[in-house]
Design a protein around this motif. Structure first.
Motif, PDB file in Angstrom:
ATOM      1  N   SER A  69       0.767  -1.240  -0.108  1.00 35.62           N
ATOM      2  CA  SER A  69      -0.180  -0.052  -0.083  1.00 35.62           C
ATOM      3  C   SER A  69       0.722   1.278  -0.023  1.00 35.62           C
ATOM      4  CB  SER A  69      -0.971  -0.112   1.076  1.00 35.62           C
ATOM      5  OG  SER A  69      -0.257  -0.085   2.355  1.00 35.62           O
ATOM      6  N   ASN A  70       0.514   2.166   0.870  1.00 31.20           N
ATOM      7  CA  ASN A  70       1.198   3.395   0.799  1.00 31.20           C
ATOM      8  C   ASN A  70       2.766   3.400   1.049  1.00 31.20           C
ATOM      9  OD1 ASN A  70      -1.614   3.683   1.805  1.00 31.20           O
ATOM     10  ND2 ASN A  70      -0.951   5.891   1.319  1.00 31.20           N
ATOM     11  N   GLY A  71       3.293   2.685   2.230  1.00 30.97           N
ATOM     12  CA  GLY A  71       4.832   2.479   2.331  1.00 30.97           C
ATOM     13  C   GLY A  71       5.432   2.051   1.187  1.00 30.97           C
ATOM     14  N   THR A  72       4.925   1.055   0.240  1.00 35.54           N
ATOM     15  CA  THR A  72       5.319   0.511  -1.004  1.00 35.54           C
ATOM     16  C   THR A  72       5.322   1.582  -2.047  1.00 35.54           C
ATOM     17  OG1 THR A  72       4.754  -1.968  -0.375  1.00 35.54           O
ATOM     18  CG2 THR A  72       5.131  -1.419  -2.752  1.00 35.54           C
ATOM     19  N   ALA A  73       4.228   2.482  -2.133  1.00 36.42           N
ATOM     20  CA  ALA A  73       3.885   3.340  -3.184  1.00 36.42           C
ATOM     21  C   ALA A  73       4.991   4.607  -2.792  1.00 36.42           C
ATOM     22  CB  ALA A  73       2.736   3.692  -3.204  1.00 36.42           C
ATOM     23  N   GLY A  74       5.487   4.650  -1.600  1.00 43.22           N
ATOM     24  CA  GLY A  74       6.291   5.644  -1.291  1.00 43.22           C
ATOM     25  C   GLY A  74       5.826   7.139  -0.736  1.00 43.22           C
ATOM     26  N   ASN A  96       7.433  -1.943  -9.217  1.00 44.59           N
ATOM     27  CA  ASN A  96       6.832  -1.426  -7.751  1.00 44.59           C
ATOM     28  C   ASN A  96       5.104  -1.454  -8.206  1.00 44.59           C
ATOM     29  OD1 ASN A  96       5.795   0.091  -5.695  1.00 44.59           O
ATOM     30  ND2 ASN A  96       7.523   1.321  -5.603  1.00 44.59           N
ATOM     31  N   ARG A  97       4.529  -2.313  -7.403  1.00 51.94           N
ATOM     32  CA  ARG A  97       3.156  -2.217  -7.631  1.00 51.94           C
ATOM     33  C   ARG A  97       2.608  -1.830  -6.174  1.00 51.94           C
ATOM     34  NH1 ARG A  97       1.792  -3.958 -12.473  1.00 51.94           N
ATOM     35  NH2 ARG A  97       3.190  -5.538 -13.562  1.00 51.94           N
ATOM     36  N   GLY A  98       2.797  -0.675  -5.735  1.00 51.94           N
ATOM     37  CA  GLY A  98       2.251  -0.101  -4.524  1.00 51.94           C
ATOM     38  C   GLY A  98       1.280   0.571  -4.853  1.00 51.94           C
ATOM     39  N   HIS A  99       0.039   0.421  -3.963  1.00 53.07           N
ATOM     40  CA  HIS A  99      -1.566   1.024  -4.238  1.00 53.07           C
ATOM     41  C   HIS A  99      -1.598   1.754  -2.978  1.00 53.07           C
ATOM     42  CE1 HIS A  99      -1.692  -1.382  -7.723  1.00 53.07           C
ATOM     43  NE2 HIS A  99      -1.230  -2.487  -7.173  1.00 53.07           N
ATOM     44  N   GLU A 100      -1.701   3.209  -2.896  1.00 56.02           N
ATOM     45  CA  GLU A 100      -2.222   3.950  -2.034  1.00 56.02           C
ATOM     46  C   GLU A 100      -3.568   3.733  -1.318  1.00 56.02           C
ATOM     47  OE1 GLU A 100      -1.184   8.081  -3.425  1.00 56.02           O
ATOM     48  OE2 GLU A 100       0.842   7.900  -2.255  1.00 56.02           O
ATOM     49  N   GLY A 101      -3.475   3.614  -0.035  1.00 55.95           N
ATOM     50  CA  GLY A 101      -4.913   3.434   0.435  1.00 55.95           C
ATOM     51  C   GLY A 101      -5.281   2.023   0.392  1.00 55.95           C
ATOM     52  N   TYR A 102      -4.606   1.123  -0.135  1.00 56.08           N
ATOM     53  CA  TYR A 102      -5.568  -0.225  -0.443  1.00 56.08           C
ATOM     54  C   TYR A 102      -4.960  -1.020   0.808  1.00 56.08           C
ATOM     55  CZ  TYR A 102      -6.422  -0.454  -5.282  1.00 56.08           C
ATOM     56  OH  TYR A 102      -7.130  -0.272  -6.612  1.00 56.08           O
ATOM     57  N   ASN A 144      -3.594   0.511   6.578  1.00 56.04           N
ATOM     58  CA  ASN A 144      -5.002   0.749   5.873  1.00 56.04           C
ATOM     59  C   ASN A 144      -6.129  -0.368   6.644  1.00 56.04           C
ATOM     60  OD1 ASN A 144      -3.966   2.894   4.443  1.00 56.04           O
ATOM     61  ND2 ASN A 144      -2.977   1.536   2.978  1.00 56.04           N
ATOM     62  N   ASN A 145      -5.521  -1.644   6.955  1.00 63.22           N
ATOM     63  CA  ASN A 145      -6.761  -2.419   7.566  1.00 63.22           C
ATOM     64  C   ASN A 145      -7.088  -2.017   9.102  1.00 63.22           C
ATOM     65  OD1 ASN A 145      -5.620  -4.255   5.255  1.00 63.22           O
ATOM     66  ND2 ASN A 145      -6.113  -5.973   6.808  1.00 63.22           N
ATOM     67  N   HIS A 146      -6.140  -1.235   9.765  1.00 64.52           N
ATOM     68  CA  HIS A 146      -6.337  -0.732  10.935  1.00 64.52           C
ATOM     69  C   HIS A 146      -7.285   0.514  10.616  1.00 64.52           C
ATOM     70  CE1 HIS A 146      -5.528   2.427  14.157  1.00 64.52           C
ATOM     71  NE2 HIS A 146      -6.274   1.523  14.854  1.00 64.52           N
ATOM     72  N   ASN A 147      -6.763   1.478   9.692  1.00 64.46           N
ATOM     73  CA  ASN A 147      -7.578   2.712   9.417  1.00 64.46           C
ATOM     74  C   ASN A 147      -8.945   2.463   8.920  1.00 64.46           C
ATOM     75  OD1 ASN A 147      -5.455   4.238  10.422  1.00 64.46           O
ATOM     76  ND2 ASN A 147      -4.671   4.536   8.380  1.00 64.46           N
ATOM     77  N   GLN A 148      -9.136   1.362   8.134  1.00 61.45           N
ATOM     78  CA  GLN A 148     -10.663   1.049   7.613  1.00 61.45           C
ATOM     79  C   GLN A 148     -11.294   0.050   8.539  1.00 61.45           C
ATOM     80  OE1 GLN A 148      -9.973  -0.199   3.502  1.00 61.45           O
ATOM     81  NE2 GLN A 148      -8.209   1.369   3.240  1.00 61.45           N
TER      82      GLN A 148
END
Length: 279
Positions: free
Chosen positions: A88-93, A125-131, A161-165
């Motif tokens: 997710s975000n960490g991977t996307a940078g 890099n297949r990071g997806h923000e918010g996922y 994101n699991n925690h936030n969602q």
């Protein structure tokens, strides 16, 4: 008589020049042959050294092989080694000033500089923000990684994101099992490395279903240990680096107090690179 003598001398000169030219040609040919033999010997030596290196790096001969040596072996036995990263975000940078300052960008740079053979390594890099983990499954993002057919998958497990969602712990556990099962089934010859996201400022703040970020880390590590998956606890690794370097967490977080800044991503990349070098 004088004229005949001059002609005679001229004839001798022509013969000498001809013989000298012939001798020079023969020497040049001999030198060329020796040069080719020397080049062939060098090539043969390099070939043997390369074969010996490949043999020494074979995973079957190195049960405790480092990831760097594994990728080095792959780069020697195919066009290039491939790493695909999912998260997710960490991977996307998110929070980094540019992609080269993210942990993925820094890791790629470090690996390229490790050896000439790894200079061709490709990091996708297949990071997806918010996922969340659920989003990754429902969005079929795992399929993209499988199509890459990489030598190594790094899966950042999206727990922030699991925690936030407010995704339940049970659902989180099931998602992680489904994602890893997909990788293991469809990429049987690929190494899989799971990593947790980074530490956050309010790790003990509860979400709408009463769980904090560390609860998600704990439940994930329970299933990771049960299945003996390869894993890096990024939270603990980064916190140890901060303690060793006398840096506080706030200094490495961006303004949202969740995602890292450039300094934070640099430290995260160090944690990962230390693991890559570990046997």
């Amino acid at each position: 008589m004088k004229k005949i003598g001059l002609l005679f001398m001229a004839g001798i000169c022509i013969v000498v020049l001809f013989l000298g030219h012939l001798h020079w040609n023969n020497m040049s040919k001999a030198a060329g042959i020796e040069g080719k033999k020397a080049a062939d010997r060098i090539k043969e030596k390099e070939k043997k050294e390369r074969q010996a290196l490949i043999q020494s790096l074979r995973p079957e001969n190195n049960k405790q092989q480092s990831l760097i040596d594994y990728l080095h072996y792959k780069s020697l036995t195919k066009d290039k080694a491939i790493i695909s990263i999912l998260g997710s975000n960490g991977t996307a940078g998110t929070g980094a000033s540019n992609s080269s300052n993210s942990w993925a960008g820094r890791l790629e740079k470090n690996l390229h500089s490790e050896s000439v053979d790894l200079a061709t390594l490709s990091l996708i890099n297949r990071g997806h923000e918010g996922y969340s983990t659920t989003d990754l499954l429902e969005g079929k993002k795992i399929d993209s990684i499988i199509k890459d057919n990489p030598d190594l998958v790094i899966f950042e497990n999206s727990l922030i994101n699991n925690h936030n969602q407010s995704i339940s712990l049970e659902q989180t556990e099931n998602d992680l099992i489904n994602i890893m099962s997909n990788f293991q089934k469809k990429l049987p010859n690929t190494k899989i490395l799971m990593i947790s996201p980074n530490p956050v400022a309010n790790s003990k703040t509860e979400n709408s279903i009463g769980f904090n970020y560390l609860d998600y880390i704990k439940v994930s590590e329970k299933i990771i240990k049960k299945n003996n998956w390869n894993y890096i606890d990024s939270v603990q690794g980064i916190q140890k680096k901060l303690k060793d370097e006398n840096i506080i967490l706030a200094d490495i977080l961006s303004e949202d107090n969740i995602h890292l800044n450039d300094q934070g991503y640099h430290i995260w990349s160090e944690v990962l690179y230390d693991y890559f070098r570990m046997e």
